[in-house]
Each structure stands twice: as structure tokens, then as C-alpha cells.
Scaffold this active site. Structure first.
Site, PDB file in Angstrom:
ATOM      1  N   GLU A 130     -13.025  -4.371   1.791  1.00 16.03           N
ATOM      2  CA  GLU A 130     -11.657  -4.870   1.658  1.00 16.03           C
ATOM      3  C   GLU A 130     -11.598  -6.289   2.216  1.00 16.03           C
ATOM      4  O   GLU A 130     -12.108  -6.552   3.306  1.00 16.03           O
ATOM      5  CB  GLU A 130     -10.693  -3.945   2.429  1.00 16.03           C
ATOM      6  CG  GLU A 130      -9.255  -4.407   2.494  1.00 16.03           C
ATOM      7  CD  GLU A 130      -8.587  -4.600   1.130  1.00 16.03           C
ATOM      8  OE1 GLU A 130      -8.610  -3.692   0.297  1.00 16.03           O
ATOM      9  OE2 GLU A 130      -8.048  -5.704   0.918  1.00 16.03           O
ATOM     10  N   ARG A 184      -0.681   7.964  -9.718  1.00 17.09           N
ATOM     11  CA  ARG A 184      -1.846   7.131  -9.423  1.00 17.09           C
ATOM     12  C   ARG A 184      -2.747   7.781  -8.371  1.00 17.09           C
ATOM     13  O   ARG A 184      -3.909   8.111  -8.621  1.00 17.09           O
ATOM     14  CB  ARG A 184      -1.385   5.755  -8.906  1.00 17.09           C
ATOM     15  CG  ARG A 184      -2.514   4.810  -8.575  1.00 17.09           C
ATOM     16  CD  ARG A 184      -2.067   3.757  -7.558  1.00 17.09           C
ATOM     17  NE  ARG A 184      -2.199   4.257  -6.202  1.00 17.09           N
ATOM     18  CZ  ARG A 184      -3.099   3.839  -5.316  1.00 17.09           C
ATOM     19  NH1 ARG A 184      -3.935   2.883  -5.634  1.00 17.09           N
ATOM     20  NH2 ARG A 184      -3.154   4.354  -4.099  1.00 17.09           N
ATOM     21  N   GLY A 212     -12.330  -2.532  -2.768  1.00 21.89           N
ATOM     22  CA  GLY A 212     -10.913  -2.799  -2.469  1.00 21.89           C
ATOM     23  C   GLY A 212     -10.273  -1.555  -1.887  1.00 21.89           C
ATOM     24  O   GLY A 212      -9.423  -0.929  -2.510  1.00 21.89           O
ATOM     25  N   GLU A 219      -4.333  -9.717 -12.309  1.00 21.76           N
ATOM     26  CA  GLU A 219      -5.012  -9.881 -11.016  1.00 21.76           C
ATOM     27  C   GLU A 219      -6.526  -9.988 -11.160  1.00 21.76           C
ATOM     28  O   GLU A 219      -7.227 -10.332 -10.224  1.00 21.76           O
ATOM     29  CB  GLU A 219      -4.691  -8.761 -10.022  1.00 21.76           C
ATOM     30  CG  GLU A 219      -3.283  -8.867  -9.470  1.00 21.76           C
ATOM     31  CD  GLU A 219      -3.053  -7.912  -8.327  1.00 21.76           C
ATOM     32  OE1 GLU A 219      -3.689  -6.854  -8.284  1.00 21.76           O
ATOM     33  OE2 GLU A 219      -2.233  -8.264  -7.472  1.00 21.76           O
ATOM     34  N   HIS A 248       3.956   3.119 -10.692  1.00 16.48           N
ATOM     35  CA  HIS A 248       4.362   1.818 -10.151  1.00 16.48           C
ATOM     36  C   HIS A 248       3.954   0.676 -11.085  1.00 16.48           C
ATOM     37  O   HIS A 248       4.422  -0.441 -10.939  1.00 16.48           O
ATOM     38  CB  HIS A 248       3.789   1.601  -8.741  1.00 16.48           C
ATOM     39  CG  HIS A 248       2.358   1.165  -8.732  1.00 16.48           C
ATOM     40  ND1 HIS A 248       1.318   2.013  -9.072  1.00 16.48           N
ATOM     41  CD2 HIS A 248       1.785  -0.030  -8.466  1.00 16.48           C
ATOM     42  CE1 HIS A 248       0.174   1.344  -8.996  1.00 16.48           C
ATOM     43  NE2 HIS A 248       0.440   0.100  -8.624  1.00 16.48           N
ATOM     44  N   HIS A 256       0.841  -1.211   0.000  1.00 13.98           N
ATOM     45  CA  HIS A 256       0.000   0.000   0.000  1.00 13.98           C
ATOM     46  C   HIS A 256       0.872   1.255   0.000  1.00 13.98           C
ATOM     47  O   HIS A 256       0.526   2.252  -0.617  1.00 13.98           O
ATOM     48  CB  HIS A 256      -0.950  -0.015   1.201  1.00 13.98           C
ATOM     49  CG  HIS A 256      -1.922  -1.156   1.099  1.00 13.98           C
ATOM     50  ND1 HIS A 256      -3.062  -1.087   0.360  1.00 13.98           N
ATOM     51  CD2 HIS A 256      -1.871  -2.413   1.593  1.00 13.98           C
ATOM     52  CE1 HIS A 256      -3.696  -2.239   0.403  1.00 13.98           C
ATOM     53  NE2 HIS A 256      -2.990  -3.068   1.150  1.00 13.98           N
TER      54      HIS A 256
HETATM   55  N1  SAH Z   1      -8.031   1.509  -2.893  1.00 13.11           N
HETATM   56  C1  SAH Z   1      -6.711   1.342  -2.338  1.00 13.11           C
HETATM   57  C2  SAH Z   1      -6.129  -0.028  -2.593  1.00 13.11           C
HETATM   58  C3  SAH Z   1      -6.038  -0.451  -4.055  1.00 13.11           C
HETATM   59  S1  SAH Z   1      -5.303  -2.048  -4.295  1.00 13.11           S
HETATM   60  C4  SAH Z   1      -5.810   2.427  -2.874  1.00 13.11           C
HETATM   61  O1  SAH Z   1      -6.165   3.059  -3.856  1.00 13.11           O
HETATM   62  O2  SAH Z   1      -4.720   2.638  -2.331  1.00 13.11           O
HETATM   63  C5  SAH Z   1      -6.686  -3.094  -4.433  1.00 13.11           C
HETATM   64  C6  SAH Z   1      -7.270  -3.580  -3.109  1.00 13.11           C
HETATM   65  O3  SAH Z   1      -8.417  -4.360  -3.403  1.00 13.11           O
HETATM   66  C7  SAH Z   1      -6.339  -4.495  -2.319  1.00 13.11           C
HETATM   67  O4  SAH Z   1      -6.202  -3.999  -1.008  1.00 13.11           O
HETATM   68  C8  SAH Z   1      -7.021  -5.858  -2.344  1.00 13.11           C
HETATM   69  O5  SAH Z   1      -6.853  -6.607  -1.151  1.00 13.11           O
HETATM   70  C9  SAH Z   1      -8.484  -5.472  -2.531  1.00 13.11           C
HETATM   71  N2  SAH Z   1      -9.307  -6.494  -3.200  1.00 13.11           N
HETATM   72  C10 SAH Z   1      -8.997  -7.223  -4.291  1.00 13.11           C
HETATM   73  N3  SAH Z   1      -9.997  -8.058  -4.634  1.00 13.11           N
HETATM   74  C11 SAH Z   1     -10.987  -7.845  -3.720  1.00 13.11           C
HETATM   75  C12 SAH Z   1     -12.286  -8.416  -3.530  1.00 13.11           C
HETATM   76  N4  SAH Z   1     -12.741  -9.349  -4.354  1.00 13.11           N
HETATM   77  N5  SAH Z   1     -13.026  -7.979  -2.486  1.00 13.11           N
HETATM   78  C13 SAH Z   1     -12.541  -7.035  -1.628  1.00 13.11           C
HETATM   79  N6  SAH Z   1     -11.322  -6.453  -1.760  1.00 13.11           N
HETATM   80  C14 SAH Z   1     -10.548  -6.848  -2.797  1.00 13.11           C
END
Ligand code: SAH
Length: 375
Positions: free
Chosen positions: A119, A73, A97, A175, A315, A64
Site C-alpha cells: 500500500e 464489493r 493496494g 484511476e 459504490h 475505505h
Molecule cells: N484492498 C482494499 C483497498 C482497495 S482501494 C480494499 O479492498 O478495501 C485501492 C488501494 O490501492 C488504495 O488504498 C490505494 O492507495 C492503493 N494503491 C493504488 N495504487 C497503488 C500503487 N501503485 N502501489 C500501492 N498501492 C496502490
């Protein structure tokens, strides 16, 4: 006492069987105590084990940190949300997420009435503290679940006005988190609701990575005096995520896939598309490179981000697909190809990619195909 002497001495002394058993029992008890203590400490520190890391890479804060520090980003979401405050005022927002909760906090700051932050990983524990530390606990409701497993939203909420999510991966689709956003849209977004960002595109170019032969390949010829040539084959099997300098780009770029988040379906994530590229110089091409763009343009203040080699570094870097059969092109020469991408059958988070390409030029007449696995 040397080790050898110690061994001899131990052999000389006969320990009675009973004493041995008692010693063993005591040792086991000691071990149990120690393990219990370690577990208690781990529990106190909420220290993730290696098992957690394997299954849940998003639990650790470092991933993170990397995303938050990516100014392009995080800045793009910050601008798209905070410069469109009118859109967020008194709205119900879902953050798919949420990670550390950063996008949820932008939305709350922009005036959202309620933010449902979903999350699945352990980072939600920190998100909860972060939200509280910043005084948003009344507005942001955190849900520790896989988005697809949620049966009911908090506070009896049935639909949301806006979905925000940062789902993009390497080569855009890695992913397959987009599946989750599609699921959330179909299940929880109001008719006419907004998704941010709302558009994204994947591109391809031809490039010459000068360091490829000199550094990346020849390194394996002599590794601390040993040959490790078999590794070279692997370099061609997986795209490399790395920065490509814009001076290494030999062709124009061609769009492979454009998606509209409002209409895309899971089936659209398996695709096979033709592409056409024109070389800008007389040069060699030893790789194709992919990059992507994403846009927030369903709002007053439009925000656009490109991860191309001509744009500031992110990134996500670029994805480089090295060619087993490099070729030479003449300026303004045309090459054609086909790019196909689909989730791997055994692991849907990975992608199988095939690039076919054909050049009938002055220097090269070549038709080839190469398979890759993005994992
Ligand atoms: N929104 C945050 C994190 C983005 S990364 C930011 O912008 O900094 C994407 C996040 O989605 C990760 O923390 C991952 O654990 C979560 N994620 C991925 N698939 C998911 C799902 N099916 N349900 C809930 N969370 C999910």
C-alpha cells in the site's frame, strides 16, 4: 468601544520605534511557539494536512469506509477467497493496494502461508494496527511503497502464487490502477499463478434520464436569483457517476471491452471499439450509460458481480454520458456507434473518451460525436 473609536485611539497614541520592534520580535516568537505546538499536536495525531488529501486521497479512512460498507464489493472478495480455501492453503499471496488490509485478512483466514500487503498511502499505518489487532502479524507482511518501486519482497520471497487486488474504478478503468496490477503480475507472479478477480468487462446502453432536463440542467437557469448558464456546458464534458434506475434504460447493452487479467497489457487500456444497440421501446435517448462486471472463475466457487442498473447498487454506481444531441427511437430500432477511451496525456489517471453514434430511424436521422474527460 466601537471599532471606529478604537482605530482613532490607536492613531492618537504614538508608539516608540524600539518598543514596536520589541513587540514585533515577541509576537514572532509567540507565533513560532504556537506553530511548533500545532506541529507537535499534528504529529501526535498523525493528522493529514490538506496537501496529503490532495496527493493521497486513500490516506483518509472515510474512502475505505465507503468501500468496506459496499456489501456487494467486499462480499464478492470475501466469498471468492473464503469459499476457495483450498486454493489459498499454504500459498504466498500478494495484495496489491491493501488499504485497510481487508483482502489480506480474508486470505490469511483462508489459510495463506504468507500475505504481502502493498500500500502506498498512509492508511497502511492503520492496516498495520488492524492486522496486529486481529492476530495476523506473523502471516501478513505490510509494505509501505508504491508497488512499482518495490525492489525486494519481505522474507526473501521471490515470487507469489496468487495476486488479489481490488483495482476497479468508475467506468472500470478510472484511476488506471490496473497498470499496477499488470506490473505486479509481470514482476512477481509465479508462472501459472492466479489473479483474483481474473476477468472483467465494460458495457454500454442507451438511456433516458428524465431528471436531466428538469433538475440537473434547469437548476442553473436560476440559482438564488442568478443565471449560471455557463455551467451547463460542463455537464456535457464529464461523465456523471450516479445511479441510473433500470426503468431509464431504453436499449439492450453492448459489450465494449472484455479483459482477461492473465493476458491484458497496458497498451490494451487504450482502445476504440464499435458498438451496436437496439431499442426496447419507442422512447427518447439523452445519454449513454456504462457499467462493468468482474468475475472470479479460475476457482471452484465462481463469483460474479455486475454493476449494471439491473443489479444491486454498488459504490461504483454507473457512469452517465449526457448527449448534447438527444434523439428519439422506435421500438426495435438499431443504432451504431464507436467508443474510444485512452489515458489522458497530461494525467494518466484520467481518461479521454469519445462516443460517436449514428441513428437512421423513423424519428431521428442523426450522426454525432462527443468528447468527454473522466477525472
Ligand atoms: N484492498 C482494499 C483497498 C482497495 S482501494 C480494499 O479492498 O478495501 C485501492 C488501494 O490501492 C488504495 O488504498 C490505494 O492507495 C492503493 N494503491 C493504488 N495504487 C497503488 C500503487 N501503485 N502501489 C500501492 N498501492 C496502490
Amino acid at each position: 468601544m466601537s471599532l471606529e473609536n478604537k482605530k482613532e485611539k490607536e492613531q492618537e497614541i504614538e508608539i516608540p520605534k524600539e518598543t514596536k520592534k520589541e513587540n514585533k520580535k515577541e509576537n514572532e516568537k509567540e507565533k513560532e511557539k504556537e506553530t511548533k505546538k500545532e506541529n507537535e499536536i499534528d504529529e501526535k495525531l498523525k493528522k493529514p494536512t490538506s496537501k496529503d488529501y490532495y496527493f493521497d486521497s486513500y490516506s483518509h479512512y472515510s474512502i475505505h469506509e465507503e468501500m468496506l460498507q459496499d456489501e456487494i464489493r467486499t462480499g464478492s472478495y470475501c466469498r471468492a477467497i473464503l469459499k476457495n480455501k483450498a486454493l489459498f492453503k499454504d500459498k504466498i499471496v500478494m495484495d496489491v493496494g491493501c488499504g485497510t488490509g481487508i483482502l489480506s485478512m480474508f486470505a490469511a483466514k483462508a489459510g495463506a502461508k504468507r500475505v504481502i500487503a502493498i500500500e502506498c498511502s498512509g492508511i497502511i499505518e492503520q492496516a498495520r494496527e488492524i492486522v496486529e489487532e486481529n492476530g495476523y502479524s506473523d502471516i501478513i507482511k505490510l509494505v509501505h511503497k508504491k508497488c512499482e518501486d518495490i525492489v525486494e519482497l519481505p522474507d526473501g520471497i521471490e515470487k507469489v502464487d496468487i495476486i488479489i487486488s481490488e483495482w476497479m474504478g468508475y467506468c472500470l478503468f478510472y484511476e488506471s490502477m490496473l497498470n499496477t496490477v499488470i506490473y505486479a503480475r509481470d514482476r512477481w507472479l509465479k508462472k501459472g499463478g492466479k489473479i483474483m478477480p481474473n476477468k472483467s468487462s465494460l458495457f454500454i446502453s442507451g438511456c433516458l434520464d428524465q431528471d436531466f432536463i428538469t433538475d440537473k440542467m434547469s437548476f442553473w437557469n436560476d440559482v438564488w436569483g442568478f443565471k449560471m448558464n455557463c455551467i451547463k456546458k460542463l455537464i456535457y464534458l464529464e461523465p456523471l457517476v450516479d445511479i441510473i434506475d433500470q426503468s431509464a434504460i431504453v436499449t439492450n447493452s453492448s459489450i465494449l471491452k472484455s479483459i482477461d487479467l492473465n493476458t491484458i497489457t497496458v497498451e490494451d487500456l487504450s482502445f476504440s471499439v464499435p458498438f451496436e444497440l437496439t431499442s426496447k421501446y419507442n422512447d427518447n435517448i439523452n445519454a449513454f450509460v456504462t457499467f462493468f462486471t468482474y468475475t472470479f472463475d479460475d476457482c471452484d466457487e465462481i463469483v460474479f458481480v455486475s454493476t449494471s442498473p439491473n443489479s444491486p447498487e454498488t459504490h461504483w454506481k454507473q457512469s452517465i454520458f449526457y448527449l448534447q444531441k438527444p434523439f428519439r427511437v422506435q421500438k426495435l430500432e438499431r443504432m451504431t456507434g464507436n467508443f474510444s477511451m485512452k489515458p489522458n496525456e497530461n494525467n494518466v489517471r484520467d481518461f479521454d473518451i469519445t462516443i460517436d453514434y449514428k441513428v437512421e430511424g423513423k424519428y431521428s436521422k442523426i450522426e454525432s460525436s462527443q468528447d468527454y474527460r473522466l477525472r
